[in-house]
Design an enzyme around this catalytic site. Structure first.
Site, PDB file in Angstrom:
ATOM      1  N   ARG A 143      25.588  25.914  26.320  1.00 16.61           N
ATOM      2  CA  ARG A 143      26.395  26.528  25.246  1.00 16.61           C
ATOM      3  C   ARG A 143      26.146  28.021  25.058  1.00 16.61           C
ATOM      4  NH1 ARG A 143      25.027  21.709  23.036  1.00 16.61           N
ATOM      5  NH2 ARG A 143      26.704  20.182  23.189  1.00 16.61           N
ATOM      6  N   LYS A 173      35.057  39.749  28.249  1.00 14.08           N
ATOM      7  CA  LYS A 173      35.907  38.714  28.852  1.00 14.08           C
ATOM      8  C   LYS A 173      35.238  38.189  30.112  1.00 14.08           C
ATOM      9  CE  LYS A 173      40.581  39.960  27.394  1.00 14.08           C
ATOM     10  NZ  LYS A 173      41.935  40.355  27.876  1.00 14.08           N
ATOM     11  N   GLU A 187      41.953  52.186  37.036  1.00 13.39           N
ATOM     12  CA  GLU A 187      41.602  51.857  35.647  1.00 13.39           C
ATOM     13  C   GLU A 187      41.117  53.111  34.902  1.00 13.39           C
ATOM     14  OE1 GLU A 187      42.461  48.801  34.810  1.00 13.39           O
ATOM     15  OE2 GLU A 187      42.433  47.776  36.750  1.00 13.39           O
ATOM     16  N   LYS A 238      37.812  52.208  26.493  1.00 13.03           N
ATOM     17  CA  LYS A 238      37.876  50.747  26.431  1.00 13.03           C
ATOM     18  C   LYS A 238      37.037  50.218  25.264  1.00 13.03           C
ATOM     19  CE  LYS A 238      37.585  46.355  28.645  1.00 13.03           C
ATOM     20  NZ  LYS A 238      37.690  45.561  29.851  1.00 13.03           N
ATOM     21  N   GLU A 241      41.636  40.284  21.346  1.00 11.50           N
ATOM     22  CA  GLU A 241      43.009  40.558  21.773  1.00 11.50           C
ATOM     23  C   GLU A 241      44.043  39.919  20.859  1.00 11.50           C
ATOM     24  OE1 GLU A 241      43.592  40.719  25.961  1.00 11.50           O
ATOM     25  OE2 GLU A 241      45.756  40.888  25.775  1.00 11.50           O
ATOM     26  N   ARG A 301      44.111  45.383  21.583  1.00 13.47           N
ATOM     27  CA  ARG A 301      43.472  45.213  22.892  1.00 13.47           C
ATOM     28  C   ARG A 301      44.530  45.087  23.986  1.00 13.47           C
ATOM     29  NH1 ARG A 301      37.904  42.086  24.694  1.00 13.47           N
ATOM     30  NH2 ARG A 301      38.111  42.593  26.892  1.00 13.47           N
ATOM     31  N   ASN A 356      46.475  46.527  28.670  1.00 13.69           N
ATOM     32  CA  ASN A 356      47.365  45.926  29.652  1.00 13.69           C
ATOM     33  C   ASN A 356      48.378  46.935  30.209  1.00 13.69           C
ATOM     34  OD1 ASN A 356      47.437  43.393  30.790  1.00 13.69           O
ATOM     35  ND2 ASN A 356      49.349  42.856  29.712  1.00 13.69           N
ATOM     36  N   HIS A 413      49.839  46.759  33.631  1.00 12.27           N
ATOM     37  CA  HIS A 413      49.416  45.484  34.208  1.00 12.27           C
ATOM     38  C   HIS A 413      50.488  44.397  34.239  1.00 12.27           C
ATOM     39  CE1 HIS A 413      45.504  47.279  34.328  1.00 12.27           C
ATOM     40  NE2 HIS A 413      44.976  46.194  34.857  1.00 12.27           N
ATOM     41  N   HIS A 469      50.630  42.671  37.757  1.00  9.49           N
ATOM     42  CA  HIS A 469      50.375  41.258  38.045  1.00  9.49           C
ATOM     43  C   HIS A 469      51.560  40.635  38.771  1.00  9.49           C
ATOM     44  CE1 HIS A 469      47.308  41.268  34.519  1.00  9.49           C
ATOM     45  NE2 HIS A 469      46.728  41.543  35.670  1.00  9.49           N
ATOM     46  N   HIS A 505      44.542  45.542  43.620  1.00 10.73           N
ATOM     47  CA  HIS A 505      44.828  45.564  42.192  1.00 10.73           C
ATOM     48  C   HIS A 505      45.085  47.002  41.713  1.00 10.73           C
ATOM     49  CE1 HIS A 505      44.795  44.413  38.012  1.00 10.73           C
ATOM     50  NE2 HIS A 505      43.818  45.263  37.757  1.00 10.73           N
TER      51      HIS A 505
HETATM   52  P1  NAD Z   1      34.617  42.452  43.666  1.00  6.37           P
HETATM   53  O1  NAD Z   1      33.576  42.080  42.714  1.00  6.37           O
HETATM   54  O2  NAD Z   1      35.117  41.408  44.575  1.00  6.37           O
HETATM   55  O3  NAD Z   1      34.128  43.691  44.545  1.00  6.37           O
HETATM   56  C1  NAD Z   1      34.987  44.184  45.534  1.00  6.37           C
HETATM   57  C2  NAD Z   1      34.321  44.207  46.909  1.00  6.37           C
HETATM   58  O4  NAD Z   1      33.371  45.264  46.958  1.00  6.37           O
HETATM   59  C3  NAD Z   1      33.546  42.940  47.275  1.00  6.37           C
HETATM   60  O5  NAD Z   1      33.812  42.649  48.612  1.00  6.37           O
HETATM   61  C4  NAD Z   1      32.101  43.336  47.087  1.00  6.37           C
HETATM   62  O6  NAD Z   1      31.241  42.625  47.956  1.00  6.37           O
HETATM   63  C5  NAD Z   1      32.118  44.788  47.420  1.00  6.37           C
HETATM   64  N1  NAD Z   1      31.113  45.587  46.723  1.00  6.37           N
HETATM   65  C6  NAD Z   1      30.787  45.517  45.422  1.00  6.37           C
HETATM   66  N2  NAD Z   1      29.906  46.472  45.104  1.00  6.37           N
HETATM   67  C7  NAD Z   1      29.662  47.149  46.235  1.00  6.37           C
HETATM   68  C8  NAD Z   1      28.836  48.268  46.537  1.00  6.37           C
HETATM   69  N3  NAD Z   1      28.147  48.898  45.590  1.00  6.37           N
HETATM   70  N4  NAD Z   1      28.803  48.703  47.815  1.00  6.37           N
HETATM   71  C9  NAD Z   1      29.553  48.092  48.759  1.00  6.37           C
HETATM   72  N5  NAD Z   1      30.365  47.056  48.537  1.00  6.37           N
HETATM   73  C10 NAD Z   1      30.412  46.586  47.281  1.00  6.37           C
HETATM   74  O7  NAD Z   1      35.900  43.039  42.910  1.00  6.37           O
HETATM   75  P2  NAD Z   1      36.131  44.103  41.732  1.00  6.37           P
HETATM   76  O8  NAD Z   1      37.266  44.912  42.173  1.00  6.37           O
HETATM   77  O9  NAD Z   1      34.886  44.781  41.319  1.00  6.37           O
HETATM   78  O10 NAD Z   1      36.570  43.154  40.540  1.00  6.37           O
HETATM   79  C11 NAD Z   1      37.763  42.403  40.574  1.00  6.37           C
HETATM   80  C12 NAD Z   1      37.670  41.253  39.594  1.00  6.37           C
HETATM   81  O11 NAD Z   1      37.446  41.773  38.286  1.00  6.37           O
HETATM   82  C13 NAD Z   1      38.913  40.395  39.517  1.00  6.37           C
HETATM   83  O12 NAD Z   1      38.562  39.051  39.644  1.00  6.37           O
HETATM   84  C14 NAD Z   1      39.467  40.672  38.127  1.00  6.37           C
HETATM   85  O13 NAD Z   1      40.135  39.570  37.581  1.00  6.37           O
HETATM   86  C15 NAD Z   1      38.229  41.010  37.365  1.00  6.37           C
HETATM   87  N6  NAD Z   1      38.443  41.819  36.167  1.00  6.37           N
HETATM   88  C16 NAD Z   1      37.873  41.413  35.001  1.00  6.37           C
HETATM   89  C17 NAD Z   1      38.031  42.142  33.844  1.00  6.37           C
HETATM   90  C18 NAD Z   1      37.353  41.709  32.585  1.00  6.37           C
HETATM   91  O14 NAD Z   1      37.608  42.301  31.519  1.00  6.37           O
HETATM   92  N7  NAD Z   1      36.499  40.721  32.625  1.00  6.37           N
HETATM   93  C19 NAD Z   1      38.782  43.334  33.863  1.00  6.37           C
HETATM   94  C20 NAD Z   1      39.346  43.728  35.064  1.00  6.37           C
HETATM   95  C21 NAD Z   1      39.166  42.973  36.211  1.00  6.37           C
HETATM   96 ZN    ZN Z   2      43.191  46.084  35.943  1.00  6.52          ZN
END
Ligand code: NAD
Ligand code: ZN
Length: 356
Positions: free
Chosen positions: A121, A142, A184, A223, A233, A237, A241, A244, A248, A261
């Protein structure tokens, strides 16, 4: 740079700087090491190969540390990835006094966060972002996983105890991932910080692949302020978006993974600027924005090649819509986002007109 964030579950600090991974306890709440009994660091294979040993050794100075490495990529943000990590937590005998350290990008952050939100939990979570995009995803609370029917469909709000952002780790980030996160930063500039936007525009595109902690802190602050006012949200919040709704839909119709993305978001923001103007608002001229963004390496082919009726259908499946009509974030002016409600015909007309 340290940014204090207030949330419903207490305040936490986001620290941005270099070499932070070597001395993480300095950026955690006082007493963290006395209150916890053990830690689990989660990372993907790529991040682990670069940084896991440093981070593990740094934490191990004060507490027993377990590590768990997952394959890189979005696929692990799934039921099976979630189950696998929960099983690891149980096998490692984590309990309410333990903490999970998310060392990685948004994928690890969201998955580790959802595990921390739900294991027994809810246990403590520390975010250690390693991608540029994760300056966004690691704050705001999130967390979640994907369902085969849609992205981020299962999740929870769970605030971290600290965010430790060692931007030296960005040095190894591939260019494609860089551009993903940069979108972003631009978004935070448009919706909340004109000075940030101007500084981003002024960056030499060849030197883009390094970024200052100052710019990141500005972006995080936009942010943070929005999330602080509306953690769950229920109102503003949704401004986050911006760009976005179309992004999406573009990602979905192209098939996930085809379009990054960041590219989708940049296309979406330019179209949102256009929609704002069609609605009679101010804000930057989309044609001018395309120019500087293109120079940074973004393609606008997705926008020019979109199929309006297919895009509209994808938009209507978005979980952020209420009661049929599409809620679209536009700019009344720079730093002045607002939500417009658009009818189907209106959107189709704008999409057709934009393509010409
Ligand atoms: P990711 O975590 O997959 O990283 C992208 C790639 O970069 C991966 O292959 C990873 O191995 C590599 N990588 C990471 N750090 C590295 C480094 N320092 N050096 C070399 N390679 C590295 O993707 P991301 O783009 O960071 O995140 C995308 C995700 O985030 C999505 O699933 C999306 O839905 C989520 N997201 C969440 C929120 C939220 O508020 N929680 C907001 C936006 C996006
Ligand atoms: Zn985004």
């Amino acid at each position: 740079q340290t940014i204090e964030v207030g949330s419903s579950s207490g305040t936490y600090a986001i620290t941005v700087g270099k070499q932070l991974r070597m001395t993480p306890y300095r950026y955690l709440p006082d007493h963290f090491s006395r209150k916890k009994n053990r830690l689990l660091i989660l990372a993907d294979e790529t991040v682990a190969s670069y940084y896991l040993e440093d981070v593990r050794a740094a934490y191990a100075e004060k507490l027993p540390v377990h590590t768990y490495v997952l394959p890189a990529g979005e696929a692990i943000k799934s039921f099976s990835g979630y189950e696998e990590v929960l099983t690891a937590c149980l096998e490692m005998r984590l309990d309410r006094e333990s903490a999970i350290i998310a060392l990685g990008g948004g994928v690890i952050g969201d998955l580790a966060g959802f595990v921390a939100a739900t294991y027994m939990r809810g246990i403590s979570l520390v975010q250690m972002p390693t991608t540029l995009l994760a300056h966004d995803s690691s704050i705001g609370g999130k967390t979640g996983i994907n369902h085969p029917e849609g992205k981020n469909m299962i999740g929870a709000f769970h605030q971290p105890e600290a965010v430790i952002y060692d931007i030296e780790m960005l040095d190894t980030l591939p260019e494609k991932e860089w551009l993903c996160g940069f979108g972003e930063l631009v978004k935070h500039g448009y919706i909340g910080d004109q000075h940030l936007l101007e500084q981003l525009k002024g960056l030499n595109q060849y030197a883009t692949f390094t970024i200052s902690d100052e710019l990141l802190a500005s972006s995080i602050t936009v942010k943070k302020e929005i999330v602080h006012q509306d953690e769950r949200e229920e109102s503003i919040r949704a401004y986050l978006n911006f760009g976005h709704t179309l992004a999406h839909a573009l990602e979905q119709t192209a098939g996930y993974g085809v379009l990054t993305h960041g590219e989708a978001v940049v296309n979406g923001m330019v179209f949102a600027l256009y929609v704002g103007r069609r609605l009679g608002y101010g804000g930057p001229d989309p044609a001018e924005e395309i120019q500087w963004l293109r120079a940074f390496g973004y393609s606008f082919a997705p926008l020019n090649q979109m199929n309006p009726s297919q895009i509209l259908q994808a938009m209507k499946r978005d979980k952020k819509n209420r009661g049929g009509s599409i809620r679209y974030v536009v700019l009344a002016n720079l730093q002045q986002p607002l939500i417009a409600t658009l009818g189907d015909e209106q959107l189709l007309t704008y999409m057709d007109a934009f393509k010409k």
